[in-house]
Design a protein around this motif. Structure first.
Motif, PDB file in Angstrom:
ATOM      1  N   UNK A  32       0.911  -1.125  -0.148  1.00 33.53           N
ATOM      2  CA  UNK A  32      -0.047   0.055   0.013  1.00 33.53           C
ATOM      3  C   UNK A  32       0.792   1.192  -0.072  1.00 33.53           C
ATOM      4  N   UNK A  33       0.301   2.393   0.008  1.00 31.74           N
ATOM      5  CA  UNK A  33       0.948   3.674  -0.195  1.00 31.74           C
ATOM      6  C   UNK A  33       1.827   3.959   1.245  1.00 31.74           C
ATOM      7  N   UNK A  34       3.082   4.473   1.180  1.00 26.94           N
ATOM      8  CA  UNK A  34       3.841   4.569   2.128  1.00 26.94           C
ATOM      9  C   UNK A  34       4.381   3.335   2.699  1.00 26.94           C
ATOM     10  N   UNK A  35       4.241   2.037   2.116  1.00 18.36           N
ATOM     11  CA  UNK A  35       4.705   0.811   2.556  1.00 18.36           C
ATOM     12  C   UNK A  35       5.698  -0.013   1.823  1.00 18.36           C
ATOM     13  N   UNK A  36       6.315  -0.697   2.356  1.00 21.17           N
ATOM     14  CA  UNK A  36       7.342  -1.532   1.304  1.00 21.17           C
ATOM     15  C   UNK A  36       7.195  -3.065   1.762  1.00 21.17           C
ATOM     16  N   UNK A  37       7.467  -3.771   0.531  1.00 23.32           N
ATOM     17  CA  UNK A  37       7.165  -5.306   0.894  1.00 23.32           C
ATOM     18  C   UNK A  37       8.824  -5.917   0.846  1.00 23.32           C
ATOM     19  N   UNK A  79       5.245   0.773  -2.313  1.00 19.72           N
ATOM     20  CA  UNK A  79       4.052   1.563  -2.614  1.00 19.72           C
ATOM     21  C   UNK A  79       4.145   2.951  -3.077  1.00 19.72           C
ATOM     22  N   UNK A  80       3.094   3.578  -3.334  1.00 16.13           N
ATOM     23  CA  UNK A  80       3.079   5.210  -3.518  1.00 16.13           C
ATOM     24  C   UNK A  80       3.759   5.860  -2.629  1.00 16.13           C
ATOM     25  N   UNK A  81       4.556   6.724  -3.072  1.00 15.84           N
ATOM     26  CA  UNK A  81       5.087   7.716  -1.890  1.00 15.84           C
ATOM     27  C   UNK A  81       6.602   7.260  -1.234  1.00 15.84           C
ATOM     28  N   UNK A  82       6.902   6.114  -1.770  1.00 12.94           N
ATOM     29  CA  UNK A  82       8.107   5.391  -1.120  1.00 12.94           C
ATOM     30  C   UNK A  82       9.068   5.740  -2.278  1.00 12.94           C
ATOM     31  N   UNK A  83      10.492   6.210  -1.603  1.00 16.77           N
ATOM     32  CA  UNK A  83      11.600   6.004  -2.502  1.00 16.77           C
ATOM     33  C   UNK A  83      11.679   4.835  -3.247  1.00 16.77           C
ATOM     34  N   UNK A  84      11.797   4.779  -4.671  1.00 13.88           N
ATOM     35  CA  UNK A  84      11.914   3.361  -5.160  1.00 13.88           C
ATOM     36  C   UNK A  84      13.462   2.765  -5.391  1.00 13.88           C
ATOM     37  N   UNK A  85      14.343   3.831  -4.875  1.00 11.78           N
ATOM     38  CA  UNK A  85      15.766   3.185  -4.418  1.00 11.78           C
ATOM     39  C   UNK A  85      15.841   2.197  -3.348  1.00 11.78           C
ATOM     40  N   UNK A  86      14.776   2.075  -2.565  1.00 16.32           N
ATOM     41  CA  UNK A  86      14.794   1.221  -1.557  1.00 16.32           C
ATOM     42  C   UNK A  86      14.755  -0.214  -2.183  1.00 16.32           C
ATOM     43  N   UNK A 106       5.572  -3.617   5.548  1.00 12.02           N
ATOM     44  CA  UNK A 106       5.989  -2.913   6.592  1.00 12.02           C
ATOM     45  C   UNK A 106       5.856  -1.359   6.194  1.00 12.02           C
ATOM     46  N   UNK A 107       5.585  -0.375   7.050  1.00  3.70           N
ATOM     47  CA  UNK A 107       5.557   0.950   6.715  1.00  3.70           C
ATOM     48  C   UNK A 107       7.058   1.341   6.549  1.00  3.70           C
ATOM     49  N   UNK A 108       7.324   1.885   5.616  1.00  2.96           N
ATOM     50  CA  UNK A 108       8.634   2.458   5.343  1.00  2.96           C
ATOM     51  C   UNK A 108       9.397   3.145   6.194  1.00  2.96           C
ATOM     52  N   UNK A 109       8.738   3.986   7.032  1.00  2.00           N
ATOM     53  CA  UNK A 109       9.204   4.676   8.120  1.00  2.00           C
ATOM     54  C   UNK A 109       9.790   3.778   9.230  1.00  2.00           C
ATOM     55  N   UNK A 110       9.488   2.700   9.182  1.00  2.00           N
ATOM     56  CA  UNK A 110       9.771   1.568  10.324  1.00  2.00           C
ATOM     57  C   UNK A 110      11.179   0.801  10.015  1.00  2.00           C
ATOM     58  N   UNK A 111      11.785   1.102   8.546  1.00  2.00           N
ATOM     59  CA  UNK A 111      12.818   0.517   8.102  1.00  2.00           C
ATOM     60  C   UNK A 111      14.090   1.238   8.186  1.00  2.00           C
ATOM     61  N   UNK A 112      15.194   0.427   8.875  1.00  2.00           N
ATOM     62  CA  UNK A 112      16.508   0.814   9.131  1.00  2.00           C
ATOM     63  C   UNK A 112      17.509   0.280   8.353  1.00  2.00           C
TER      64      UNK A 112
END
Length: 346
Positions: A32-37, A79-86, A106-112
């Motif tokens: 989803x938007x703001x998230x990463x798989x 997802x939408x709004x997340x840097x594709x470079x991740x 997970x929400x992209x903001x939780x990834x380190x």
């Protein structure tokens, strides 16, 4: 969204023995938007899962659910709004549940980010364990160089990380463990004490006759008062678990609520000491500040791992499908460090 991935998960269906865990597969949609798989590269068995399978973790969800407190993995879609470079990069995250899976969103903001060259299983050993140890030592107890601390369960996942962080900070450590782990603790510069010895607290007092600056106690129960008595004036008791009550029947929240009451009474007494219950999720309601603090602390711990200051304490590695055996080993109290789950071979 179309489901384009298949996830394999380990499900905890209820208060079962480790062999009661179940495996399921299901389709997973694009994030989803703001998230990463994330494709799981390593996850672990923490004490939390050992409590959860008994229904004894303080705020666990209702059964059934997928356990897994933390994860290291590679981003395979955003997802939408997340840097594709991740995409294609490796990250760590603290999840509380859900990480015993081949993939998770997970929400992209939780990834380190994980430093280059760090093995994912090694990184896994210092995610929740490292943040817990770092925050208890440096944010809660704030022990200074030259101080002395006691670490109960110094051979465990949190304990072994905590003693390394303390030694790196110039702090003397007395650690409890069974005799089979004493050589390992001595190699880390720790004074070991047998936790099964009825005179354990007296032996600790002999090693630190003037008292200690902090005690890190994950056991709770009747021994907590003895931990409190080890402190010198200005010392801090950091309680971060109730392992002594994990096999007791009844309400899972009651032991923690009783603990809160005891710590509050000690704090109100004019004795120059303090008592705290460490909660990894404290401040989570202010999510932006919480994420910033987690990112800062986990980044610091991962850097120490990359620099060789922290040695990863891997007790064993199991493929995800063998999670029941991994959980049983972690509960056996025979291992030093953390039991790690990795992906099954293709």
């Amino acid at each position: 969204m179309n489901a384009t991935h298949t996830v394999t998960e380990i499900v905890l269906p209820g208060p079962v023995e480790p062999d009661g865990l179940r495996v399921r597969t299901r389709p997973m949609p694009e994030p989803a938007a703001g998230h990463a798989l994330l494709r799981m590269d390593a996850t672990g068995v923490s004490f939390a899962e050992q409590q959860m399978r008994r229904g004894k973790y303080y705020d666990q969800p209702a059964f059934p659910f997928v356990p897994g407190y933390d994860v290291v993995g590679t981003v395979i879609a955003v997802g939408a709004g997340v840097d594709p470079a991740m995409v294609g990069r490796r990250y760590a995250a603290i999840t509380k549940i859900g990480a015993w899976a081949s993939h998770l969103e997970l929400h992209a903001g939780d990834l380190v980010g994980i430093p280059d060259g760090v093995d994912p299983a090694s990184a896994e050993t210092v995610v929740v364990n490292g943040v817990t140890a770092w925050q208890m030592l440096h944010r809660t107890a704030r022990v200074r160089r030259g101080g002395t601390v006691v670490v109960l369960g110094a051979n465990g996942g949190v304990g072994s990380t905590l003693v390394q962080l303390a030694r790196h900070a110039g702090i003397t450590v007395i650690g409890t463990a069974s005799p089979r782990h004493h050589d390992m603790l001595r190699a880390l510069g720790v004074t070991p004490v047998d936790y099964r010895d009825p005179a354990m607290y007296d032996l600790i007092r002999e090693a630190a006759p003037d008292g200690v600056d902090a005690v890190f106690d994950h056991v709770g129960g009747p021994g907590l008062e003895r931990s409190w008595q080890l402190l010198r004036r200005g010392g801090t008791l950091v309680s971060y678990g109730t392992a002594a009550t994990k096999d007791e029947a009844g309400n899972s929240q009651l032991p923690v609520l009783k603990l809160f009451g005891r710590l509050a009474l000690w704090n109100y007494a004019p004795n120059g000491r303090s008592a705290h219950f460490y909660n990894l999720w404290a401040g989570h309601r202010n999510i932006s500040a919480y994420r910033a603090r987690m990112r800062e602390d986990l980044t610091a711990v991962l850097r120490l791992l990359a620099d060789g200051v922290l040695a990863p304490q891997i007790a064993a590695r199991f493929p995800l499908s063998e999670a029941p055996a991994a959980l049983a080993l972690a509960e056996s109290r025979t291992v030093a460090g953390k039991v790690v789950l990795v992906p099954d071979a293709a």
